[in-house]
Scaffold this active site. Structure first.
Site, PDB file in Angstrom:
ATOM      1  N   TYR A 114       0.820  -1.228   0.000  1.00 46.83           N
ATOM      2  CA  TYR A 114       0.000   0.000   0.000  1.00 46.83           C
ATOM      3  C   TYR A 114       0.844   1.265   0.000  1.00 46.83           C
ATOM      4  O   TYR A 114       1.856   1.337   0.691  1.00 46.83           O
ATOM      5  CB  TYR A 114      -0.880   0.027   1.259  1.00 46.83           C
ATOM      6  CG  TYR A 114      -1.901  -1.080   1.297  1.00 46.83           C
ATOM      7  CD1 TYR A 114      -3.108  -0.955   0.620  1.00 46.83           C
ATOM      8  CD2 TYR A 114      -1.654  -2.250   2.011  1.00 46.83           C
ATOM      9  CE1 TYR A 114      -4.042  -1.972   0.652  1.00 46.83           C
ATOM     10  CE2 TYR A 114      -2.586  -3.275   2.039  1.00 46.83           C
ATOM     11  CZ  TYR A 114      -3.776  -3.130   1.358  1.00 46.83           C
ATOM     12  OH  TYR A 114      -4.695  -4.135   1.386  1.00 46.83           O
ATOM     13  N   TYR A 115       0.420   2.261  -0.745  1.00 50.96           N
ATOM     14  CA  TYR A 115       0.991   3.612  -0.681  1.00 50.96           C
ATOM     15  C   TYR A 115      -0.169   4.538  -0.331  1.00 50.96           C
ATOM     16  O   TYR A 115      -0.799   5.122  -1.204  1.00 50.96           O
ATOM     17  CB  TYR A 115       1.629   3.997  -2.023  1.00 50.96           C
ATOM     18  CG  TYR A 115       2.892   3.205  -2.301  1.00 50.96           C
ATOM     19  CD1 TYR A 115       4.135   3.760  -2.033  1.00 50.96           C
ATOM     20  CD2 TYR A 115       2.829   1.906  -2.792  1.00 50.96           C
ATOM     21  CE1 TYR A 115       5.294   3.024  -2.255  1.00 50.96           C
ATOM     22  CE2 TYR A 115       3.975   1.170  -3.011  1.00 50.96           C
ATOM     23  CZ  TYR A 115       5.205   1.737  -2.742  1.00 50.96           C
ATOM     24  OH  TYR A 115       6.341   1.023  -2.950  1.00 50.96           O
ATOM     25  N   ASN A 176     -14.865  -5.240   7.825  1.00 54.17           N
ATOM     26  CA  ASN A 176     -13.802  -5.431   6.824  1.00 54.17           C
ATOM     27  C   ASN A 176     -12.424  -5.379   7.463  1.00 54.17           C
ATOM     28  O   ASN A 176     -11.576  -4.546   7.098  1.00 54.17           O
ATOM     29  CB  ASN A 176     -13.938  -4.344   5.745  1.00 54.17           C
ATOM     30  CG  ASN A 176     -13.918  -4.967   4.374  1.00 54.17           C
ATOM     31  OD1 ASN A 176     -13.359  -6.050   4.183  1.00 54.17           O
ATOM     32  ND2 ASN A 176     -14.518  -4.299   3.411  1.00 54.17           N
ATOM     33  N   LYS A 235     -21.275 -13.045   6.492  1.00 56.39           N
ATOM     34  CA  LYS A 235     -21.004 -13.486   5.118  1.00 56.39           C
ATOM     35  C   LYS A 235     -20.159 -14.746   5.153  1.00 56.39           C
ATOM     36  O   LYS A 235     -19.143 -14.790   5.839  1.00 56.39           O
ATOM     37  CB  LYS A 235     -20.289 -12.366   4.358  1.00 56.39           C
ATOM     38  CG  LYS A 235     -21.197 -11.159   4.110  1.00 56.39           C
ATOM     39  CD  LYS A 235     -20.473 -10.055   3.392  1.00 56.39           C
ATOM     40  CE  LYS A 235     -19.695  -9.208   4.361  1.00 56.39           C
ATOM     41  NZ  LYS A 235     -19.093  -8.014   3.751  1.00 56.39           N
ATOM     42  N   LEU A 236     -20.613 -15.757   4.425  1.00 58.57           N
ATOM     43  CA  LEU A 236     -19.992 -17.079   4.513  1.00 58.57           C
ATOM     44  C   LEU A 236     -19.373 -17.531   3.193  1.00 58.57           C
ATOM     45  O   LEU A 236     -19.298 -18.725   2.922  1.00 58.57           O
ATOM     46  CB  LEU A 236     -21.048 -18.110   4.968  1.00 58.57           C
ATOM     47  CG  LEU A 236     -21.757 -17.823   6.303  1.00 58.57           C
ATOM     48  CD1 LEU A 236     -22.947 -18.750   6.491  1.00 58.57           C
ATOM     49  CD2 LEU A 236     -20.776 -17.981   7.463  1.00 58.57           C
ATOM     50  N   GLY A 237     -18.926 -16.612   2.371  1.00 61.28           N
ATOM     51  CA  GLY A 237     -18.286 -16.977   1.097  1.00 61.28           C
ATOM     52  C   GLY A 237     -19.217 -17.821   0.232  1.00 61.28           C
ATOM     53  O   GLY A 237     -20.390 -17.475   0.043  1.00 61.28           O
ATOM     54  N   ALA A 265     -16.524  -9.017  -3.645  1.00 69.18           N
ATOM     55  CA  ALA A 265     -17.823  -9.707  -3.510  1.00 69.18           C
ATOM     56  C   ALA A 265     -18.541  -9.241  -2.244  1.00 69.18           C
ATOM     57  O   ALA A 265     -19.757  -9.020  -2.244  1.00 69.18           O
ATOM     58  CB  ALA A 265     -17.636 -11.218  -3.491  1.00 69.18           C
ATOM     59  N   ASP A 267     -18.223  -6.321  -0.696  1.00 70.95           N
ATOM     60  CA  ASP A 267     -18.693  -4.930  -0.824  1.00 70.95           C
ATOM     61  C   ASP A 267     -19.987  -4.892  -1.645  1.00 70.95           C
ATOM     62  O   ASP A 267     -20.923  -4.154  -1.324  1.00 70.95           O
ATOM     63  CB  ASP A 267     -17.643  -4.061  -1.541  1.00 70.95           C
ATOM     64  CG  ASP A 267     -16.252  -4.232  -0.932  1.00 70.95           C
ATOM     65  OD1 ASP A 267     -16.167  -4.532   0.262  1.00 70.95           O
ATOM     66  OD2 ASP A 267     -15.263  -4.062  -1.683  1.00 70.95           O
TER      67      ASP A 267
HETATM   68  P1  ADP Z   1     -15.915 -10.809   2.053  1.00 72.59           P
HETATM   69  O1  ADP Z   1     -15.537 -10.461   0.615  1.00 72.59           O
HETATM   70  O2  ADP Z   1     -16.434  -9.632   2.829  1.00 72.59           O
HETATM   71  O3  ADP Z   1     -14.852 -11.606   2.761  1.00 72.59           O
HETATM   72  P2  ADP Z   1     -17.342 -13.214   1.307  1.00 72.59           P
HETATM   73  O4  ADP Z   1     -16.080 -13.758   0.723  1.00 72.59           O
HETATM   74  O5  ADP Z   1     -18.042 -14.040   2.317  1.00 72.59           O
HETATM   75  O6  ADP Z   1     -17.158 -11.758   1.939  1.00 72.59           O
HETATM   76  O7  ADP Z   1     -18.301 -12.926   0.079  1.00 72.59           O
HETATM   77  C1  ADP Z   1     -19.437 -12.109   0.185  1.00 72.59           C
HETATM   78  C2  ADP Z   1     -20.626 -12.794  -0.413  1.00 72.59           C
HETATM   79  O8  ADP Z   1     -20.395 -13.038  -1.813  1.00 72.59           O
HETATM   80  C3  ADP Z   1     -20.951 -14.147   0.204  1.00 72.59           C
HETATM   81  O9  ADP Z   1     -21.726 -13.972   1.366  1.00 72.59           O
HETATM   82  C4  ADP Z   1     -21.698 -14.802  -0.957  1.00 72.59           C
HETATM   83  O10 ADP Z   1     -23.010 -14.312  -1.018  1.00 72.59           O
HETATM   84  C5  ADP Z   1     -20.950 -14.307  -2.188  1.00 72.59           C
HETATM   85  N1  ADP Z   1     -19.827 -15.196  -2.525  1.00 72.59           N
HETATM   86  C6  ADP Z   1     -18.511 -15.042  -2.249  1.00 72.59           C
HETATM   87  N2  ADP Z   1     -17.780 -16.076  -2.710  1.00 72.59           N
HETATM   88  C7  ADP Z   1     -18.652 -16.904  -3.346  1.00 72.59           C
HETATM   89  C8  ADP Z   1     -18.526 -18.147  -4.047  1.00 72.59           C
HETATM   90  N3  ADP Z   1     -17.338 -18.759  -4.182  1.00 72.59           N
HETATM   91  N4  ADP Z   1     -19.657 -18.717  -4.543  1.00 72.59           N
HETATM   92  C9  ADP Z   1     -20.858 -18.119  -4.416  1.00 72.59           C
HETATM   93  N5  ADP Z   1     -21.039 -16.959  -3.766  1.00 72.59           N
HETATM   94  C10 ADP Z   1     -19.964 -16.334  -3.229  1.00 72.59           C
END
Ligand code: ADP
Length: 323
Positions: A114-115, A176, A235-237, A265, A267
């Site tokens: 970062y800068y 975040n 948020k669960l990815g 994703a 944001d």
């Molecule tokens: P952050 O970017 O804040 O760490 P996440 O990685 O959990 O958050 O992603 C935010 C949201 O984006 C998740 O809650 C989900 O809805 C969607 N998302 C992220 N990664 C995937 C993925 N591999 N497949 C489907 N949806 C995803």
């Protein structure tokens, strides 16, 4: 100097506050000192959020400080092209807008350099706030990153949250958490107070585990709920999200996609969830919509390019439910 001399533009429904940063992605692997070509991208969680909201069709304004350098100018162009209100963007004379580089190790891991020290955003101060712009919004959004960059930006974010809360504007907050930016104890104290000021919070499961230790999403959400927010969204990815309110627990599964780049994703998810709140959809509908926007944002490189428009999200949800 304010970027939008044209005060009196329409008051946006959503106001976002934070730090925009330009991103430079290495096009080859190796140490940063050996990379000679980079692809430019857009960074800054709260800026990504604002563009996501605009693409989803609700009015949004961004409050921040940028420099009067070329990078500040290209951000202003981006926001104006996307329809984000820039009337409260402060353009600092001789300021250098923050930038960062992403280099890729041979093993594929990404390194961030970062800068941003002494950037205009780090000098954001309470005097920069236009209270009326916040008070007249329906929803105010900000993040932990915006508080991590300097003490004055931290106090400004708290002040903006307090102004919003006092005037009954819905406050949403994404911790975040970036431990590179601040020590965990400071981060924990600041984020915990921010949770008290917020109505809706969007931590990722990684944020929650760093803040609270090894804990289930539901137990974490219940702990955070006790701090004051009305809605906790974890948020669960790929697994979507868990939404907990005082009387509801909603698990909303993720959409099945093959991600190319998950940057931004979270944001985009926050922006989509806030759009659902303004639309007064049910928690189930809002969570599904936000998961769809999050998933769609992973399908292309970068945080801004893949942000979907409303019609795309609706088509995506319909096509997925027919599978
Ligand atoms: P952050 O970017 O804040 O760490 P996440 O990685 O959990 O958050 O992603 C935010 C949201 O984006 C998740 O809650 C989900 O809805 C969607 N998302 C992220 N990664 C995937 C993925 N591999 N497949 C489907 N949806 C995803």
């Amino acid at each position: 100097m304010h970027a939008g001399e044209g005060y009196g533009l329409m008051q946006p429904e959503i106001v976002s506050l934070g730090e925009p940063m330009l991103e430079f992605n290495a096009e080859t692997t190796g140490r940063l000192k050996d990379v000679s070509t980079f692809k430019r991208g857009w960074g800054g969680d709260t800026s990504n959020f604002a563009v996501a909201v605009a693409r989803l069709g609700r009015s949004v304004g961004y409050m921040c400080r940028v420099g009067d350098d070329e990078f500040g100018k290209c951000f202003l162009e981006l926001w104006r092209t996307e329809g984000v209100d820039t009337s409260r963007v402060i353009v600092e004379e001789n300021g250098f807008t923050g930038i960062y580089f992403i280099s890729i190790r041979e093993e594929g891991e990404h390194d961030f350099t970062y800068y941003r020290a002494d950037s205009p955003a780090s000098r954001l101060s309470i005097d920069d706030l236009d209270p009326k712009y916040i008070e007249d919004a329906k929803l105010f959004h900000t993040s932990g990153i915006s508080q991590a960059i300097s003490e004055s930006s931290r106090e400004t974010v708290f002040k903006a949250m307090e102004i919003a809360k006092q005037s009954g504007v819905l406050v949403t907050y994404d911790p975040n958490l970036r431990l590179k930016l601040w020590p965990i104890n400071t981060a924990r104290a600041v984020i915990t107070y921010a949770f008290e000021l917020a109505d809706v919070v969007f931590p990722s499961i990684e944020d929650v585990r760093t803040l609270l230790g090894p804990i289930s999403p539901e137990a974490a959400a219940r702990q955070i709920l006790k701090r004051g927010p009305k809605i906790v969204v974890i948020k669960l990815g790929a697994d979507g999200c868990l939404v907990v309110t005082r009387d509801q627990v909603v698990r909303s599964p993720g959409f099945r996609v093959t991600p190319m780049d998950t940057t931004g994703a979270g944001d985009a998810f926050d922006g989509a969830f806030d759009v659902g709140l303004l639309e007064e959809w049910t928690i189930e509908e809002t969570a599904e919509f936000a998961n769809a926007v999050g998933a769609l944002t992973t399908l292309k490189k970068g945080a801004v390019a893949p942000l979907p428009r409303r019609e795309q999200v609706d088509e995506f949800i319909t096509s997925q439910s027919q599978k």
